[in-house]
Design a protein around this motif. Structure first.
Motif, PDB file in Angstrom:
ATOM      1  N   VAL A  72      86.318  -6.726  -6.287  1.00  0.00           N
ATOM      2  CA  VAL A  72      85.229  -7.791  -4.746  1.00  0.00           C
ATOM      3  C   VAL A  72      84.221  -8.791  -5.415  1.00  0.00           C
ATOM      4  O   VAL A  72      84.691  -9.052  -6.578  1.00  0.00           O
ATOM      5  N   ASP A  92      89.870 -10.367  -6.832  1.00  0.00           N
ATOM      6  CA  ASP A  92      89.054 -12.671  -5.489  1.00  0.00           C
ATOM      7  C   ASP A  92      88.363 -13.035  -7.179  1.00  0.00           C
ATOM      8  O   ASP A  92      87.218 -12.425  -7.295  1.00  0.00           O
ATOM      9  N   GLU A 136      84.618  -1.151  -1.374  1.00  0.00           N
ATOM     10  CA  GLU A 136      86.140  -0.930  -2.269  1.00  0.00           C
ATOM     11  C   GLU A 136      87.015  -1.878  -1.104  1.00  0.00           C
ATOM     12  O   GLU A 136      86.811  -1.326   0.106  1.00  0.00           O
ATOM     13  N   GLU A 137      87.948  -2.272  -1.879  1.00  0.00           N
ATOM     14  CA  GLU A 137      89.354  -2.156  -1.052  1.00  0.00           C
ATOM     15  C   GLU A 137      89.856  -1.638  -0.980  1.00  0.00           C
ATOM     16  O   GLU A 137      90.080  -0.421  -2.213  1.00  0.00           O
ATOM     17  N   ARG A 194      92.592   0.613  -5.003  1.00  0.00           N
ATOM     18  CA  ARG A 194      92.491  -0.161  -5.668  1.00  0.00           C
ATOM     19  C   ARG A 194      92.235  -0.130  -6.715  1.00  0.00           C
ATOM     20  O   ARG A 194      92.941   1.672  -6.998  1.00  0.00           O
ATOM     21  N   SER A 238      91.378 -14.044  -0.246  1.00  0.00           N
ATOM     22  CA  SER A 238      90.137 -13.251  -0.576  1.00  0.00           C
ATOM     23  C   SER A 238      89.041 -12.208   0.305  1.00  0.00           C
ATOM     24  O   SER A 238      88.111 -13.409   0.865  1.00  0.00           O
ATOM     25  N   ASP A 285      86.711  -8.367   7.924  1.00  0.00           N
ATOM     26  CA  ASP A 285      85.731  -9.141   6.999  1.00  0.00           C
ATOM     27  C   ASP A 285      85.688 -10.354   8.120  1.00  0.00           C
ATOM     28  O   ASP A 285      84.318 -11.228   8.866  1.00  0.00           O
ATOM     29  N   ASP A 308      79.403  -4.595  -3.397  1.00  0.00           N
ATOM     30  CA  ASP A 308      80.046  -4.468  -2.286  1.00  0.00           C
ATOM     31  C   ASP A 308      81.274  -3.260  -2.273  1.00  0.00           C
ATOM     32  O   ASP A 308      81.441  -2.316  -3.263  1.00  0.00           O
ATOM     33  N   LYS A 367      84.915   1.591   3.472  1.00  0.00           N
ATOM     34  CA  LYS A 367      84.252   0.550   2.663  1.00  0.00           C
ATOM     35  C   LYS A 367      82.633   0.373   3.776  1.00  0.00           C
ATOM     36  O   LYS A 367      81.774  -0.761   3.875  1.00  0.00           O
ATOM     37  N   SER A 406      86.667 -10.733   0.533  1.00  0.00           N
ATOM     38  CA  SER A 406      85.889  -9.927   0.136  1.00  0.00           C
ATOM     39  C   SER A 406      84.742 -11.225   0.340  1.00  0.00           C
ATOM     40  O   SER A 406      83.578 -11.263   0.870  1.00  0.00           O
ATOM     41  N   ASP A 407      84.820 -12.545   0.521  1.00  0.00           N
ATOM     42  CA  ASP A 407      83.928 -13.608   0.797  1.00  0.00           C
ATOM     43  C   ASP A 407      83.975 -14.043   2.273  1.00  0.00           C
ATOM     44  O   ASP A 407      83.291 -15.228   2.811  1.00  0.00           O
ATOM     45  N   TRP A 430      96.378 -10.160  -3.865  1.00  0.00           N
ATOM     46  CA  TRP A 430      96.512  -8.449  -3.274  1.00  0.00           C
ATOM     47  C   TRP A 430      98.013  -8.194  -2.898  1.00  0.00           C
ATOM     48  O   TRP A 430      98.874  -8.794  -1.897  1.00  0.00           O
TER      49      TRP A 430
END
Lengths: 472, 336
Positions: free
Chosen positions: B233, B248, B241-242, B222, B145, A111, B239, A262, B147-148, B163
């Protein structure tokens, strides 16, 4: 007689052990001429030589002395702690700070991308060359002016730290601090850059309080560090890394495409192959031969190997994979470098030289690797066979050649030159790093073989430079 | 050494010794008629939702013999059936709600090998696989966080995420990014929580999902409620996958009702007016029958080995996962 013999033997053992364990003076004598060593961004070590320091007993010198005496008389636990913290090789704290930052940003991928593999290597090369050039310029001035350390010049000043047995003007800790703080502020503008400059100030203050440097030594060191940093940053701004380019992968069936889990669409640093290099002429100068393509016997063999590994991977193999997948590979080698610097008790110039040599080789290795990756655009194994079980996620960029293999082979060659007693060990480490990518199922064996060959060539180029840089 | 640490080590050493090898220690005395259990950490269960405890003996061939059911407590006396005499091991299980059969469930909670008419009971070999104790140093958890960040830049709402990975790998035993947890027997799963005002009557247990380490012990995928309404996420519907368990707590794309007036994005660094951190990170071990719990109805089981105050440290400052052996059931069985 027998008893005496035993005593003698025990005494000898004790002496031997004491010798083995006691601190050995860094190789400062071998660094006396370091001001003439070849630099990376400065034309030479004397190019930015500062004006002469205040002469002994001059008003300025006396003012400097009185400041140290005043600071030492007002010492607190906090100031002593500061002095102890900076009583280390001048590059040590900054190297750790850089690695900590890269480790942090590595976790933010994909990211947030300041610490992609190739950008991590670039930042380490920038910081390490800046620190090295700052030290060379400092050594030039030290032996041009031969100023005695404050504790040697005035008996009222206590030597709270070892001044290193070198002239005090300019302060090497201050020069390195100013260089590193400025380069880190450039490389991590979204960080609390004031923190870097607070560290810079602390480094100088600690040496003054410790009796190792005058304030004028520190100020001259800062000036050198800032000047070197300005040149390193100017180089960095023009090295091509700032270009923001969106690329479109080829449409051939075997071309790279986003991979699970991802499915990152934008690969990391697609134009890095054109970035400015340090020890090779350009990123494409050593471009490897094209990879085998799907349908060829070699491709099939290597893909089948990965499928088999996916079914039989052991815990030990998975741990090896994870070890090398944590942090950029260059960061792993930089930690090895710290270990070797301590093991060989290198003086500050030799330490900085070793760090700069290894990190520039690793930066070039990834530039050359990225050139090939985005020239050939080969798909990842998981794209070639979606049934493949990888141990870690596949990174978002093409497969051929392997970055870990290229970078580790280059690093191992530099380490082998710098630390010949450990050459075999580091070549084995490079093999392990390289193999870990096959064990992970994210690289074909031909990826790592091409990477190793490319890396060894780049390592050789770095060693060639080292042989003629003036260091002994 | 703290009392807690001493207790933890004593328990671990004890259970290790007791759990190693097969159940081939000295058998129970042939004339024993009762099983006396001294238990730690076995609170009363809600029979309707959590089931009940049951004690068992096992002979040298692994045949189980039911001894009796009970509902927690620190001292339990049970009559030893004739068939249990000569047993080699004592087990305590959690039988699911409504269970009435005479075979032990997969939720084997405590196990101990009988030696000199006694057995030290522990989760080793019952909850955990083989002779493996719960790991003392699993690694780190991180406020973050991910994902953002791509959307909002970094840092964004870092205080709204938790996490499970090692943010500073060099500080960990394993030296890499992956937390390591002891592998569990099939009846159990780990679950991660953020708990607001832990220990108080109005505590809020906010699950971030259930997860299991892989065959190497690494926590590398995850959590399985990672696609819940406000977990995982930023928007689980769109979105990617982590690669680590965690949430988040930023967005609520399905408009799920948050407990007790919590609102997103959460601030996990929240403190009381006196400056005490309100949130605690907890990893529990849960029966797998809770695996399908609906979002928001999750409740923690009694095995809570890892518990750490979240604190006020910023993103990227690692928080160490700490084993609290006192939060893990244990006990002793005596055959008389």
């Amino acid at each position: 007689m027998k008893c005496l013999g035993w005593r003698s033997a025990i005494a000898l053992c004790i002496v031997a052990l004491a010798c083995a364990e006691s601190p050995v003076e860094p190789r400062v004598a071998a660094e006396r001429d370091a001001g003439q060593w070849r630099t990376w961004v400065l034309p030479n070590g004397s190019a930015i030589r500062p004006p002469a320091p205040p002469v002994d007993a001059s008003p300025q010198a006396m003012q400097d002395i009185e400041e140290i005496i005043r600071l030492q008389s007002a010492r607190t636990a906090a100031t002593d702690s500061l002095v102890r913290y900076w009583d280390a090789p001048p590059t040590a704290r900054w190297h750790t700070t850089t690695l900590d930052l890269l480790e942090f940003y590595w976790a933010l991928l994909p990211d947030v991308r300041p610490a992609t593999p190739v950008r991590s290597a670039r930042i380490l090369a920038l910081v390490n060359t800046a620190m090295y050039d700052a030290l060379v310029a400092t050594w030039d001035a030290k032996y041009a002016y031969m100023r005695r350390a404050p504790s040697a010049a005035d008996t009222r000043v206590r030597a709270l730290v070892d001044a290193g047995g070198v002239p005090s003007y300019p302060s090497e800790h201050a020069a390195v601090a100013a260089a590193a703080a400025a380069v880190l502020s450039y490389a991590f503008p979204f960080e609390d850059t004031l923190r870097f400059h607070r560290l810079e100030r602390d480094a100088g203050d600690a040496r003054v309080i410790g009796g190792a440097a005058y304030r004028s030594d520190v100020d001259a060191g800062y000036a050198i560090g800032r000047e070197v940093a300005a040149r390193v940053i100017a180089r960095a701004k023009a090295d091509g890394s700032a270009a923001s380019v969106t690329v479109t992968p080829p449409t051939t069936s075997w071309a790279w495409r986003p991979t699970p889990p991802k499915w990152v669409k934008d690969p990391f640093d697609p134009t890095a192959g054109s970035w400015r290099t340090w020890v090779i002429s350009s990123g494409d100068a050593l471009r490897p031969v094209p990879p085998p393509l799907p349908g060829s016997a070699r491709f099939t063999t290597d893909l089948n190997e990965l499928l088999q590994i996916g079914k039989t991977r052991t815990t030990a193999q998975a741990d090896t994979v994870r070890y090398w997948a944590t942090d950029a590979p260059s960061s792993r080698w930089e930690v090895f470098m710290d270990d070797e610097i301590a093991r060989h008790r290198l003086g500050p110039l030799h330490a900085a030289r070793a760090m700069a040599l290894a990190s520039t080789a690793m930066a070039d290795a990834l530039i050359a690797c990225w050139d090939a990756k985005f020239y050939f655009w080969l798909e990842r194994p998981i794209s070639a066979d979606t049934a493949l079980k990888t141990a870690i996620s596949t990174p978002p960029f093409p497969s051929y050649p392997s970055g870990h293999s290229t970078q580790s082979a280059a690093a191992a060659e530099v380490f082998a030159y710098l630390f010949p007693d450990r050459a075999a060990y580091y070549r084995q480490k490079a093999d392990e790093a390289s193999s870990s990518r096959v064990l992970a199922g994210i690289h074909y064996r031909f990826d790592i073989e091409a990477g190793e060959e490319l890396g060894r060539k780049i390592g050789a180029a770095a060693v060639e430079r080292a042989r003629s840089d003036g260091a002994r | 050494m703290t009392a807690t640490k001493t207790l933890a080590i004593a328990i671990l050493v004890g259970v290790w010794g007791g759990a190693c090898g097969s159940d081939a220690a000295a058998p129970a005395p042939p004339d024993a008629t009762s099983l006396s259990l001294t238990l730690n950490g076995l609170r009363a269960l809600d029979p309707a939702t959590e089931g009940t405890y049951e004690a068992w003996t096992a002979d040298g061939s692994g045949q189980f013999q039911a001894v009796g059911r009970f509902n927690g407590g620190s001292a339990v006396e049970l009559s030893l059936p004739q068939a249990a005499r000569g047993a080699r091991a004592v087990w305590v299980t959690v039988e699911p709600p409504g269970d009435a059969d005479d075979t032990p469930s997969a939720q084997r909670l405590l196990r101990g090998v009988i030696n000199d008419a006694r057995a030290e009971l522990s989760v080793v070999g019952a909850v955990t696989q083989g002779a493996s104790p719960l790991r003392e140093h699993p690694g780190q958890f991180t406020m973050f966080s991910p994902s953002d960040n791509a959307l909002n830049g970094y840092p964004s709402h870092e205080e709204a995420g938790i996490w499970l990975f090692n943010m500073q790998p060099r500080q960990t035993e394993q030296g890499d990014m992956w937390v390591r947890l002891t592998q569990l027997e099939p009846g159990w799963t780990y679950e991660g929580w953020m708990v607001r005002d832990i220990g108080q009557a109005n505590a809020i247990w906010l699950s971030y999902g259930k997860f299991l380490p892989d065959y190497t012990g690494a926590v590398n995928s995850r959590d399985d409620t990672g696609w819940g309404p406000y977990s995982g996420v930023i928007d689980f519907r769109t979105d990617g996958e982590e690669e680590f368990p965690g949430d988040d707590w930023i967005s609520n794309p399905m408009g799920y009702a948050l407990p007790n007036g919590l609102s997103l994005p959460l601030n996990l660094r929240e403190t009381t007016s006196s400056g005490t951190p309100r949130w605690t990170h907890v990893i529990t071990i849960e029966p797998v029958w809770n695996r399908g719990e609906s979002i928001g109805s999750e409740r923690p089981f009694l095995i809570r080995p890892y518990m750490d105050s979240f604190g006020e440290a910023g993103p990227g400052i690692p928080r160490t996962i700490t084993l609290h052996a006192e939060n893990v059931p244990s006990g002793r069985a005596e055959l008389r």
